[in-house]
Design a protein around this motif. Structure first.
Motif, PDB file in Angstrom:
ATOM      1  N   GLN A  51       0.827  -1.206   0.000  1.00 28.18           N
ATOM      2  CA  GLN A  51       0.000   0.000   0.000  1.00 28.18           C
ATOM      3  C   GLN A  51       0.863   1.258   0.000  1.00 28.18           C
ATOM      4  O   GLN A  51       0.592   2.216  -0.731  1.00 28.18           O
ATOM      5  CB  GLN A  51      -0.914  -0.021   1.229  1.00 28.18           C
ATOM      6  N   GLU A  52       1.932   1.229   0.815  1.00 23.67           N
ATOM      7  CA  GLU A  52       2.845   2.372   0.886  1.00 23.67           C
ATOM      8  C   GLU A  52       3.584   2.571  -0.439  1.00 23.67           C
ATOM      9  O   GLU A  52       3.774   3.711  -0.884  1.00 23.67           O
ATOM     10  CB  GLU A  52       3.866   2.145   2.000  1.00 23.67           C
ATOM     11  N   ILE A  53       3.980   1.469  -1.073  1.00 27.77           N
ATOM     12  CA  ILE A  53       4.666   1.551  -2.370  1.00 27.77           C
ATOM     13  C   ILE A  53       3.735   2.143  -3.417  1.00 27.77           C
ATOM     14  O   ILE A  53       4.132   3.006  -4.221  1.00 27.77           O
ATOM     15  CB  ILE A  53       5.166   0.157  -2.805  1.00 27.77           C
ATOM     16  N   ALA A  54       2.468   1.697  -3.419  1.00 24.44           N
ATOM     17  CA  ALA A  54       1.490   2.206  -4.381  1.00 24.44           C
ATOM     18  C   ALA A  54       1.250   3.708  -4.183  1.00 24.44           C
ATOM     19  O   ALA A  54       1.203   4.474  -5.156  1.00 24.44           O
ATOM     20  CB  ALA A  54       0.179   1.437  -4.246  1.00 24.44           C
ATOM     21  N   ILE A  55       1.111   4.130  -2.933  1.00 26.34           N
ATOM     22  CA  ILE A  55       0.909   5.558  -2.623  1.00 26.34           C
ATOM     23  C   ILE A  55       2.108   6.369  -3.098  1.00 26.34           C
ATOM     24  O   ILE A  55       1.966   7.441  -3.700  1.00 26.34           O
ATOM     25  CB  ILE A  55       0.684   5.764  -1.113  1.00 26.34           C
ATOM     26  N   THR A  56       3.305   5.845  -2.829  1.00 27.82           N
ATOM     27  CA  THR A  56       4.542   6.544  -3.190  1.00 27.82           C
ATOM     28  C   THR A  56       4.668   6.689  -4.704  1.00 27.82           C
ATOM     29  O   THR A  56       5.037   7.764  -5.209  1.00 27.82           O
ATOM     30  CB  THR A  56       5.765   5.799  -2.619  1.00 27.82           C
ATOM     31  N   PHE A  57       4.361   5.616  -5.418  1.00 32.53           N
ATOM     32  CA  PHE A  57       4.449   5.674  -6.885  1.00 32.53           C
ATOM     33  C   PHE A  57       3.409   6.635  -7.452  1.00 32.53           C
ATOM     34  O   PHE A  57       3.718   7.453  -8.338  1.00 32.53           O
ATOM     35  CB  PHE A  57       4.265   4.287  -7.501  1.00 32.53           C
ATOM     36  N   PHE A  58       2.181   6.570  -6.957  1.00 35.61           N
ATOM     37  CA  PHE A  58       1.114   7.438  -7.460  1.00 35.61           C
ATOM     38  C   PHE A  58       1.453   8.908  -7.192  1.00 35.61           C
ATOM     39  O   PHE A  58       1.283   9.766  -8.056  1.00 35.61           O
ATOM     40  CB  PHE A  58      -0.208   7.071  -6.785  1.00 35.61           C
ATOM     41  N   LEU A  59       1.955   9.207  -5.992  1.00 35.37           N
ATOM     42  CA  LEU A  59       2.329  10.577  -5.652  1.00 35.37           C
ATOM     43  C   LEU A  59       3.485  11.049  -6.528  1.00 35.37           C
ATOM     44  O   LEU A  59       3.505  12.190  -7.008  1.00 35.37           O
ATOM     45  CB  LEU A  59       2.707  10.657  -4.177  1.00 35.37           C
ATOM     46  N   SER A  60       4.445  10.163  -6.769  1.00 37.24           N
ATOM     47  CA  SER A  60       5.594  10.501  -7.634  1.00 37.24           C
ATOM     48  C   SER A  60       5.133  10.757  -9.065  1.00 37.24           C
ATOM     49  O   SER A  60       5.657  11.652  -9.752  1.00 37.24           O
ATOM     50  CB  SER A  60       6.623   9.367  -7.613  1.00 37.24           C
ATOM     51  N   LEU A  61       4.147   9.987  -9.533  1.00 38.80           N
ATOM     52  CA  LEU A  61       3.622  10.166 -10.882  1.00 38.80           C
ATOM     53  C   LEU A  61       2.911  11.514 -11.010  1.00 38.80           C
ATOM     54  O   LEU A  61       3.066  12.225 -12.010  1.00 38.80           O
ATOM     55  CB  LEU A  61       2.657   9.027 -11.224  1.00 38.80           C
ATOM     56  N   LEU A  62       2.137  11.867  -9.992  1.00 37.08           N
ATOM     57  CA  LEU A  62       1.481  13.172  -9.987  1.00 37.08           C
ATOM     58  C   LEU A  62       2.514  14.303 -10.041  1.00 37.08           C
ATOM     59  O   LEU A  62       2.351  15.271 -10.784  1.00 37.08           O
ATOM     60  CB  LEU A  62       0.610  13.331  -8.736  1.00 37.08           C
ATOM     61  N   ILE A  63       3.552  14.157  -9.240  1.00 38.46           N
ATOM     62  CA  ILE A  63       4.608  15.176  -9.212  1.00 38.46           C
ATOM     63  C   ILE A  63       5.260  15.323 -10.579  1.00 38.46           C
ATOM     64  O   ILE A  63       5.587  16.427 -11.021  1.00 38.46           O
ATOM     65  CB  ILE A  63       5.657  14.828  -8.131  1.00 38.46           C
ATOM     66  N   SER A  64       5.403  14.208 -11.283  1.00 38.58           N
ATOM     67  CA  SER A  64       6.040  14.245 -12.609  1.00 38.58           C
ATOM     68  C   SER A  64       5.228  15.053 -13.608  1.00 38.58           C
ATOM     69  O   SER A  64       5.777  15.607 -14.563  1.00 38.58           O
ATOM     70  CB  SER A  64       6.248  12.821 -13.132  1.00 38.58           C
ATOM     71  N   TYR A  65       3.916  15.129 -13.399  1.00 36.13           N
ATOM     72  CA  TYR A  65       3.042  15.863 -14.322  1.00 36.13           C
ATOM     73  C   TYR A  65       2.854  17.327 -13.920  1.00 36.13           C
ATOM     74  O   TYR A  65       2.149  18.069 -14.600  1.00 36.13           O
ATOM     75  CB  TYR A  65       1.666  15.185 -14.402  1.00 36.13           C
ATOM     76  N   SER A  66       3.465  17.734 -12.808  1.00 36.34           N
ATOM     77  CA  SER A  66       3.343  19.126 -12.384  1.00 36.34           C
ATOM     78  C   SER A  66       4.322  20.000 -13.156  1.00 36.34           C
ATOM     79  O   SER A  66       5.170  19.504 -13.912  1.00 36.34           O
ATOM     80  CB  SER A  66       3.595  19.248 -10.879  1.00 36.34           C
ATOM     81  N   SER A  67       4.220  21.309 -12.979  1.00 40.19           N
ATOM     82  CA  SER A  67       5.134  22.223 -13.663  1.00 40.19           C
ATOM     83  C   SER A  67       6.553  22.032 -13.142  1.00 40.19           C
ATOM     84  O   SER A  67       6.768  21.460 -12.064  1.00 40.19           O
ATOM     85  CB  SER A  67       4.685  23.665 -13.457  1.00 40.19           C
ATOM     86  N   LYS A  68       7.522  22.525 -13.878  1.00 41.51           N
ATOM     87  CA  LYS A  68       8.930  22.273 -13.586  1.00 41.51           C
ATOM     88  C   LYS A  68       9.329  22.699 -12.174  1.00 41.51           C
ATOM     89  O   LYS A  68       9.985  21.952 -11.443  1.00 41.51           O
ATOM     90  CB  LYS A  68       9.791  23.003 -14.610  1.00 41.51           C
ATOM     91  N   VAL A  69       8.905  23.895 -11.762  1.00 41.36           N
ATOM     92  CA  VAL A  69       9.282  24.415 -10.441  1.00 41.36           C
ATOM     93  C   VAL A  69       8.708  23.541  -9.331  1.00 41.36           C
ATOM     94  O   VAL A  69       9.416  23.151  -8.391  1.00 41.36           O
ATOM     95  CB  VAL A  69       8.799  25.875 -10.270  1.00 41.36           C
ATOM     96  N   LEU A  70       7.413  23.214  -9.440  1.00 38.48           N
ATOM     97  CA  LEU A  70       6.783  22.369  -8.412  1.00 38.48           C
ATOM     98  C   LEU A  70       7.331  20.951  -8.454  1.00 38.48           C
ATOM     99  O   LEU A  70       7.382  20.284  -7.422  1.00 38.48           O
ATOM    100  CB  LEU A  70       5.269  22.355  -8.599  1.00 38.48           C
ATOM    101  N   ARG A  71       7.728  20.484  -9.625  1.00 35.98           N
ATOM    102  CA  ARG A  71       8.303  19.135  -9.741  1.00 35.98           C
ATOM    103  C   ARG A  71       9.586  19.046  -8.921  1.00 35.98           C
ATOM    104  O   ARG A  71       9.807  18.090  -8.171  1.00 35.98           O
ATOM    105  CB  ARG A  71       8.593  18.830 -11.207  1.00 35.98           C
ATOM    106  N   TYR A  72      10.427  20.071  -9.054  1.00 30.87           N
ATOM    107  CA  TYR A  72      11.650  20.115  -8.254  1.00 30.87           C
ATOM    108  C   TYR A  72      11.304  20.252  -6.770  1.00 30.87           C
ATOM    109  O   TYR A  72      11.867  19.549  -5.924  1.00 30.87           O
ATOM    110  CB  TYR A  72      12.536  21.292  -8.677  1.00 30.87           C
ATOM    111  N   PHE A  73      10.405  21.161  -6.486  1.00 30.71           N
ATOM    112  CA  PHE A  73      10.072  21.467  -5.092  1.00 30.71           C
ATOM    113  C   PHE A  73       9.550  20.239  -4.361  1.00 30.71           C
ATOM    114  O   PHE A  73      10.075  19.858  -3.298  1.00 30.71           O
ATOM    115  CB  PHE A  73       9.045  22.604  -5.034  1.00 30.71           C
TER     116      PHE A  73
END
Length: 518
Positions: A51-73
């Motif tokens: 469950q933790e791995i799935a949450i981590t991957f999903f959150l990381s995927l969302l971050i990848s689709y954010s704008s460049k500044v927020l992706r770094y942040f």
């Protein structure tokens, strides 16, 4: 044209998935790698780990689709969260709790100072962060664009966590079953919620102070730092670190017993002790100086002074400001130790009535930093963390033992009446089994509150040798200053150990002296 668009979308998806895989792998591997060195930093569970791995991957995927500044942040923030949690765990062997954020600014210097004890972990964490930064930048450059609505979604997720913790207080649980970045995120969210949550304070009856003639000519109160009676030979510890105090054990002019501190960090404990504050949420005591021991001493004709090798924060300043003479750590050269405070005593006119406070620094982590070279008898190998902490703490106790004895001998040489009271602001855990294998303090734990209480005098000390606490010690000193205290809120049975907030908003423990775990 349609085929090219599909290929473009597929390529874009691959870039986002690759970013998510790398970011989530960094966050996961940090915890699994740390677990190789620290037992139970992260507990694997067939139910929760996937469950933790799935949450981590999903959150990381969302971050990848954010704008460049927020992706770094967001990427670097989550990695930083994990590394901060690891550094904290390496020092305390526990997870960061919401109330710990209260001391980040008030005790920033002490926190940075203590990092010396876990420097190999700090260096490793910096190295991991630099590598992670390099990977994030490299992967992020391959991503062509971000999406504004994903930015909003991510910001909403992070900002909603404090709201969730407000309406469902137990939904964000801090546990070794969670990945470290999640624990840090939950703790920070709950701490943010607590900033805007003000519990209703119980109304307390006022303390009544009655004045009479003082009994003691000269009173010295010495406040130790992070000293636990559990690690002193005079109280049964197996290391011979109190040779001077042991000489006095059968001296009727010397008294020693176990005590319980009023708080688990310096500011809360010091303010509670010197204002006789018994009830954690009784903020009315803070609104008036009428119970301040220094102010009361002034009003009964004592010369007052506060000499300290500490850097006092704002909360402690509210107490010590009533002393007629004040010298703090910044007023001494950096090379000097607590023995400077003995030198201050030599300038006091002891023929007058004096109430002097000495605030030690020795026993503060890193313990070996605040003791003279001749007391550094052990080899401090920080790679063997338990041995390093025990040995350096043991050497610091030897120094305090020597200094207390010198102060006592000096006062005897004045040929005047005096009493010296010694206790500590709080105790310290050293990773033993009776410390629950944890280190340090600043956590609501009975073991953190175990402190010594010693009395030195030029005549017989008539006190019962039984477990006591800061509140009762404060009342003894108040009596010597020529006052009595009537506290109608006191049922004479229950006492409290306050958390990291002087108003009791970071929790507190209730206990009775009869049932306190000795």
């Amino acid at each position: 044209m349609r085929v090219l668009k599909i290929k473009s979308l597929f390529k874009e998806l691959k870039e986002h998935i690759l970013f998510a895989v790398i970011l989530s792998s960094i966050l996961i591997l940090i915890d699994f790698g740390t677990n190789l060195f620290f037992h139970n930093f992260y507990i694997e569970s067939s139910k929760f780990t996937l469950q933790e791995i799935a949450i981590t991957f999903f959150l990381s995927l969302l971050i990848s689709y954010s704008s460049k500044v927020l992706r770094y942040f967001f990427s670097l923030l989550l990695i930083l969260f994990s590394l901060i949690e690891i550094i904290y765990f390496s020092f305390f062997r526990g997870l960061i709790q919401p109330y710990h954020f209260r001391v980040v600014f008030s005790e920033a210097d002490d926190i940075l100072d203590s990092l010396y004890s876990v420097m190999p972990i700090v260096i490793a964490s910096i190295f991991i962060f630099i590598i992670s930064l390099f990977l994030i930048i490299k992967l992020s450059k391959k991503i062509k664009r971000g999406y504004r609505y994903i930015n909003y979604l991510l910001i909403f997720i992070f900002l909603s966590l404090p709201i969730v913790s407000y309406f469902k207080p137990y939904s964000l649980s801090i546990s070794p079953l969670n990945f470290s970045y999640l624990n840090m995120l939950y703790a920070l969210s709950i701490a943010t919620k607590n900033l805007f949550y003000t519990p209703k304070n119980k109304k307390f009856k006022p303390y009544i102070i009655k004045k009479r003639e003082s009994k003691e000519q000269n009173i010295i109160v010495i406040m130790g730092e992070s000293l636990s009676y559990k690690r002193m030979n005079i109280f049964g510890y197996d290391k011979n670190n109190t040779t001077n105090l042991n000489i006095l054990k059968d001296n009727p002019n010397f008294f020693y017993t176990k005590a319980v501190s009023s708080g688990v960090n310096t500011p809360v404990s010091i303010v509670s002790f010197f204002t006789l504050k018994r009830e954690p949420t009784n903020i009315s005591i803070l609104e008036t100086p009428k119970t301040n021991l220094l102010k009361l001493a002034n009003e009964n004709g004592y010369n007052t002074a506060w000499f300290s090798m500490q850097d006092e924060g704002m909360s402690i300043s509210s107490v010590l400001k009533y002393a007629k003479k004040i010298k703090l750590r910044k007023d001494y050269s950096k090379e000097n130790y607590d023995n400077n405070l003995l030198e201050e005593l030599k300038d006091i006119n002891w023929s007058k009535k004096n109430f002097i406070v000495l605030h030690f620094r020795a026993n503060h982590s890193p313990y070996e930093k605040y003791i003279p070279p001749k007391f550094k008898e052990s080899k401090y190998n920080r790679l063997d963390y338990f041995k390093y902490k025990v040995d350096s703490y043991n050497d610091s106790i030897k120094y305090v033992d020597s200094l207390l004895y010198k102060i006592y001998r000096y006062m005897l040489d004045t040929n005047l009446d005096f009493k010296i009271y010694f206790t500590s602001d709080h105790g310290e855990r050293l990773g033993y089994s009776d410390d629950h294998f944890k280190y340090g303090h600043s956590e609501l734990d009975l073991e953190v509150a175990k402190v010594p209480f010693l009395v030195f005098s030029n005549r017989k000390v008539s006190l019962k040798k039984e477990l006591t606490n800061h509140y009762k010690i404060g009342k003894i000193i108040l009596n010597d200053l020529g006052y009595t205290l009537q506290n109608s809120n006191n049922d004479k049975t229950h006492y409290y150990i306050n958390g990291l907030n002087i108003a009791g908003r970071a929790g507190f423990l209730e206990y009775t002296l009869d049932n306190f775990s000795k």
